[in-house]
Design an enzyme around this catalytic site. Structure first.
Site, PDB file in Angstrom:
ATOM      1  N   TYR A   1      -2.556  -1.096   9.815  1.00 58.38           N
ATOM      2  CA  TYR A   1      -2.472  -1.102   8.523  1.00 58.38           C
ATOM      3  C   TYR A   1      -1.176  -0.814   7.971  1.00 58.38           C
ATOM      4  O   TYR A   1      -0.564  -1.674   7.022  1.00 58.38           O
ATOM      5  CB  TYR A   1      -3.581  -0.492   7.735  1.00 58.38           C
ATOM      6  CG  TYR A   1      -3.673  -0.847   6.409  1.00 58.38           C
ATOM      7  CD1 TYR A   1      -4.290  -1.833   5.951  1.00 58.38           C
ATOM      8  CD2 TYR A   1      -3.155   0.314   5.439  1.00 58.38           C
ATOM      9  CE1 TYR A   1      -4.577  -1.958   4.459  1.00 58.38           C
ATOM     10  CE2 TYR A   1      -3.321   0.087   4.098  1.00 58.38           C
ATOM     11  CZ  TYR A   1      -4.142  -1.240   3.603  1.00 58.38           C
ATOM     12  OH  TYR A   1      -4.091  -1.192   2.173  1.00 58.38           O
TER      13      TYR A   1
ATOM     14  N   SER B   1       0.766  -1.218  -0.041  1.00 54.83           N
ATOM     15  CA  SER B   1       0.177  -0.019   0.183  1.00 54.83           C
ATOM     16  C   SER B   1       0.992   1.143  -0.004  1.00 54.83           C
ATOM     17  O   SER B   1       2.146   1.209   0.740  1.00 54.83           O
ATOM     18  CB  SER B   1      -0.838  -0.006   1.060  1.00 54.83           C
ATOM     19  OG  SER B   1      -1.569   1.299   1.472  1.00 54.83           O
TER      20      SER B   1
END
Length: 255
Positions: free
Chosen positions: A157, A144
């Protein structure tokens, strides 16, 4: 082009039943690969297989809990038995729990880390013997841009996705001797069910992202089909240990 042809290859895509995972699965199938859709939701798995088959692809679905070692080993064994080989692994399964770090409890932190990062280890570990026997392999880990940037609601995350990048680099160096290339894709702001929920939760997010993205739009799952085919094909045989943003220019925009 022949170097991008995946005919005869078999790809296992975790979380391949929707979003970015399905977008990549469609690209791999269009390039000729047979696809194993691996996910927890049997109904979504079946729908994804139907989508791939409707477009002329060959696909099967196998239910898996990517955080459970026995389930992952069973996935790889069943996939290899059904398809005869495994050439490509896409570690795409992932979740996010959007909270400020002080609001997290340990169980939530561990759920994100295990689903996003530990699962990539388990799946890669389990597929390595098949790829080593075949004399080659491609592993694509989905990171990401939160491995580049920080945000107050993504502590677990971001930690998991930063770990994915470094894990990819470590695997690339360890398994080069087995002719296995390992790379990461760093999706930017992509229009998926996960980010739609984020837009509902974070005021002004949609407008801020559009204003910063040179491409002037949110990405789509289909925007990941080409990079998946490249990293899965002979075209990338000398590309390993990389982390490639797919973000419409978001990460290079200075202002």
């Amino acid at each position: 082009m022949k170097m991008f042809d995946l005919t005869g290859r078999v790809a296992v895509v975790t979380g391949g039943n929707g979003g970015i995972g399905l977008g990549m699965a469609e690209g791999l199938a269009e390039a000729g690969a047979a696809v194993v859709v691996a996910g927890r939701n049997a109904e979504k798995n079946g729908a994804a297989v139907a989508t791939l088959e409707a477009k002329g692809g060959r696909a099967i679905a196998i239910a898996v809990d990517v955080t459970d070692e026995a389930s992952v080993k069973a996935l790889m064994a069943e996939a290899e038995k059904a398809m005869g080989r495994i050439d490509i692994l896409v570690n795409n399964a992932g979740i996010n729990i959007r909270k400020r770090p002080e609001e997290y409890v340990l169980s939530e932190w561990m759920e994100v880390i295990q689903t996003n990062l530990t699962s990539a280890f388990l799946c890669s570990h389990a597929v390595h013997p098949a790829m080593k026997r075949a004399g080659a392999g491609k592993i694509i880990n989905i990171g990401s841009m939160m491995s580049i940037f920080g945000a107050p609601f993504t502590s677990a995350y971001a930690a998991s996705k930063g770990g994915i990048v470094q894990f990819s680099r470590a695997l690339a160096t360890a398994w080069a001797v087995d002719n296995i290339q390992v790379n990461a894709i760093l999706p930017g702001w992509i229009d998926t069910a996960l980010t739609r929920r984020a837009r509902e939760q974070v005021r002004g997010m949609h407008e801020r992202i559009l204003s910063r993205t040179p491409a002037g739009r949110w990405g789509t799952p289909e925007d990941h089909a080409g990079i998946a085919v490249f990293l899965a094909s002979a075209a990338s045989d000398f590309v390993t240990g990389t982390a490639i943003p797919v973000d419409g220019g978001y990460s290079v925009q200075g202002v």
